[in-house]
Write a protein that holds these residues in place. Structure first.
Motif, PDB file in Angstrom:
ATOM      1  N   VAL A   6      47.039  41.103  29.796  1.00  0.00           N
ATOM      2  CA  VAL A   6      46.055  40.272  29.106  1.00  0.00           C
ATOM      3  C   VAL A   6      44.694  40.377  29.793  1.00  0.00           C
ATOM      4  N   ALA A   7      44.707  40.352  31.121  1.00  0.00           N
ATOM      5  CA  ALA A   7      43.450  40.485  31.865  1.00  0.00           C
ATOM      6  C   ALA A   7      42.797  41.838  31.596  1.00  0.00           C
ATOM      7  N   ASN A   8      43.612  42.892  31.489  1.00  0.00           N
ATOM      8  CA  ASN A   8      43.077  44.226  31.191  1.00  0.00           C
ATOM      9  C   ASN A   8      42.421  44.262  29.815  1.00  0.00           C
ATOM     10  N   GLU A   9      43.037  43.577  28.844  1.00  0.00           N
ATOM     11  CA  GLU A   9      42.467  43.569  27.498  1.00  0.00           C
ATOM     12  C   GLU A   9      41.127  42.846  27.474  1.00  0.00           C
ATOM     13  N   PHE A  10      41.024  41.761  28.235  1.00  0.00           N
ATOM     14  CA  PHE A  10      39.738  41.064  28.313  1.00  0.00           C
ATOM     15  C   PHE A  10      38.689  41.959  28.971  1.00  0.00           C
ATOM     16  N   ALA A  11      39.106  42.723  29.973  1.00  0.00           N
ATOM     17  CA  ALA A  11      38.171  43.629  30.645  1.00  0.00           C
ATOM     18  C   ALA A  11      37.672  44.709  29.687  1.00  0.00           C
ATOM     19  N   LYS A  12      38.541  45.200  28.819  1.00  0.00           N
ATOM     20  CA  LYS A  12      38.138  46.231  27.853  1.00  0.00           C
ATOM     21  C   LYS A  12      37.098  45.696  26.872  1.00  0.00           C
ATOM     22  N   MET A  13      37.159  44.399  26.580  1.00  0.00           N
ATOM     23  CA  MET A  13      36.248  43.818  25.593  1.00  0.00           C
ATOM     24  C   MET A  13      34.787  43.930  26.012  1.00  0.00           C
ATOM     25  N   ARG A  76      38.685  48.366  17.050  1.00  0.00           N
ATOM     26  CA  ARG A  76      37.980  48.733  18.283  1.00  0.00           C
ATOM     27  C   ARG A  76      38.856  48.484  19.504  1.00  0.00           C
ATOM     28  N   GLN A  77      39.591  47.387  19.494  1.00  0.00           N
ATOM     29  CA  GLN A  77      40.421  47.058  20.645  1.00  0.00           C
ATOM     30  C   GLN A  77      41.617  48.003  20.772  1.00  0.00           C
ATOM     31  N   THR A  78      42.046  48.577  19.658  1.00  0.00           N
ATOM     32  CA  THR A  78      43.229  49.442  19.664  1.00  0.00           C
ATOM     33  C   THR A  78      42.871  50.914  19.732  1.00  0.00           C
ATOM     34  N   ASP A  79      41.738  51.289  19.173  1.00  0.00           N
ATOM     35  CA  ASP A  79      41.365  52.703  19.118  1.00  0.00           C
ATOM     36  C   ASP A  79      41.172  53.293  20.512  1.00  0.00           C
ATOM     37  N   ILE A  80      40.791  52.481  21.480  1.00  0.00           N
ATOM     38  CA  ILE A  80      40.601  53.007  22.836  1.00  0.00           C
ATOM     39  C   ILE A  80      41.913  53.525  23.417  1.00  0.00           C
ATOM     40  N   GLU A  81      43.038  53.000  22.947  1.00  0.00           N
ATOM     41  CA  GLU A  81      44.329  53.515  23.414  1.00  0.00           C
ATOM     42  C   GLU A  81      44.593  54.897  22.832  1.00  0.00           C
ATOM     43  N   HIS A  82      44.193  55.103  21.581  1.00  0.00           N
ATOM     44  CA  HIS A  82      44.361  56.421  20.965  1.00  0.00           C
ATOM     45  C   HIS A  82      43.411  57.439  21.590  1.00  0.00           C
ATOM     46  N   GLN A  83      42.161  57.019  21.818  1.00  0.00           N
ATOM     47  CA  GLN A  83      41.156  57.943  22.323  1.00  0.00           C
ATOM     48  C   GLN A  83      41.425  58.366  23.762  1.00  0.00           C
ATOM     49  N   GLY A  84      41.853  57.423  24.593  1.00  0.00           N
ATOM     50  CA  GLY A  84      42.046  57.712  26.012  1.00  0.00           C
ATOM     51  C   GLY A  84      43.485  57.888  26.429  1.00  0.00           C
ATOM     52  N   ASN A  85      44.373  58.086  25.434  1.00  0.00           N
ATOM     53  CA  ASN A  85      45.808  58.215  25.724  1.00  0.00           C
ATOM     54  C   ASN A  85      46.310  57.009  26.529  1.00  0.00           C
ATOM     55  N   GLY A  86      45.782  55.835  26.152  1.00  0.00           N
ATOM     56  CA  GLY A  86      46.120  54.619  26.890  1.00  0.00           C
ATOM     57  C   GLY A  86      47.569  54.197  26.757  1.00  0.00           C
ATOM     58  N   TRP A  87      48.203  54.551  25.619  1.00  0.00           N
ATOM     59  CA  TRP A  87      49.607  54.187  25.452  1.00  0.00           C
ATOM     60  C   TRP A  87      50.452  54.805  26.570  1.00  0.00           C
ATOM     61  N   LEU A  88      50.230  56.093  26.830  1.00  0.00           N
ATOM     62  CA  LEU A  88      51.004  56.785  27.866  1.00  0.00           C
ATOM     63  C   LEU A  88      50.633  56.280  29.245  1.00  0.00           C
ATOM     64  N   LEU A  89      49.351  56.072  29.466  1.00  0.00           N
ATOM     65  CA  LEU A  89      48.893  55.617  30.782  1.00  0.00           C
ATOM     66  C   LEU A  89      49.508  54.270  31.141  1.00  0.00           C
ATOM     67  N   GLN A  90      49.539  53.348  30.170  1.00  0.00           N
ATOM     68  CA  GLN A  90      50.089  52.022  30.457  1.00  0.00           C
ATOM     69  C   GLN A  90      51.612  52.045  30.515  1.00  0.00           C
ATOM     70  N   ALA A  91      52.226  52.985  29.802  1.00  0.00           N
ATOM     71  CA  ALA A  91      53.679  53.115  29.870  1.00  0.00           C
ATOM     72  C   ALA A  91      54.111  53.557  31.259  1.00  0.00           C
ATOM     73  N   THR A  92      53.297  54.400  31.896  1.00  0.00           N
ATOM     74  CA  THR A  92      53.642  54.854  33.242  1.00  0.00           C
ATOM     75  C   THR A  92      53.572  53.720  34.261  1.00  0.00           C
TER      76      THR A  92
END
Length: 249
Positions: A6-13, A76-92
């Motif tokens: 949650v803190a990370n999501e606020f930081a992305k904003m 906007r909040q979700t597209d950054i995961e697609h653009q920066g491969n955030g799904w994989l990064l956070q899964a690790t």
């Protein structure tokens, strides 16, 4: 819920211009609500119907403005995961895609709740100070309307987060946001049964006032229908994000 997520999501904003979008939502609804009573030849600040005029204005302005801008926030909040491969990064780091979506709903939900409540309060204050309405404020109806609109906004937000997470092309999500605004507005002229067919139609069921032959009149809010929508979408969101948890990032 993972508080770090949650803190990370606020930081992305901070880099997503969420504040600009929030201000645009508030200003648009405030302007349209005040225009409703200013443009009415029957406006009388001493009449209780004056508050109904503001409620009618918000009942039209929120469905017109919020669906598209909620789609923009979620995209906007979700597209950054697609653009920066955030799904994989956070899964690790041990955070599943479903967990990321739930964190996004919490953070954006807090923002949307603040925008919805703040807009309602600002319109109320503007009615007193700018429009000079002297009649007693219908607090119970006003609070009920605000709560119903908040629930529907959170429902639409949750669905757009799922959509943006599932589909890489965010133009699809934004296109559905535009369609949602159209459906939300046109549903106000449809029978109640038809308004139940889409999530955006529920904005019509939360309409607090409308214009009649005698002027602006209050309309009962469809609390049971809106509560049922919230329950169904909450279950759907949890099931869908649970399926995301079992997928590879």
């Amino acid at each position: 819920m993972n508080t770090r997520a949650v803190a990370n999501e606020f930081a992305k904003m901070r880099h997503l211009r969420v504040g600009v979008i929030a201000v645009a939502m508030v200003v648009a609804v405030l302007g349209l609500s005040l225009f409703t009573i200013v443009s009415s030849p029957d406006f009388d600040p001493d009449s209780p119907a004056a508050w109904n005029g503001l409620l009618a204005g918000m009942s039209l302005a929120i469905p017109l403005v919020f669906p598209l801008l909620l789609a923009v926030l979620a995209s906007r909040q979700t597209d950054i995961e697609h653009q920066g491969n955030g799904w994989l990064l956070q899964a690790t780091s041990g955070l599943t895609p479903g967990g990321v979506c739930r964190a996004k709903l919490i953070t954006l939900g807090i923002v949307v709740a603040a925008i919805t409540a703040g807009t309602s309060l600002l319109v109320l204050v503007a009615g007193k100070l700018l429009a000079g309405i002297l009649a007693p404020i219908p607090f119970a109806h006003w609070v009920g309307f605000t709560g119903c609109m908040l629930v529907i906004n959170l429902v639409v937000l949750a669905l757009h987060i799922l959509l943006s997470a599932k589909i890489d092309n965010q133009l699809v999500a934004l296109g559905i946001g535009v369609l949602g605004s159209v459906l939300a507005v046109f549903s106000q002229g449809l029978p109640a049964a038809a308004a139940h067919l889409t999530p955006w139609g529920y904005y019509a069921l939360a309409r607090a006032a409308d214009y009649a032959a005698s002027g602006y009149v209050a309309i009962p809010l469809s609390y049971p229908s809106i509560a049922a929508l919230a329950l169904v979408v909450a279950v759907f969101f949890l099931i869908t994000t649970g399926r995301f948890d079992r997928q590879e990032a």
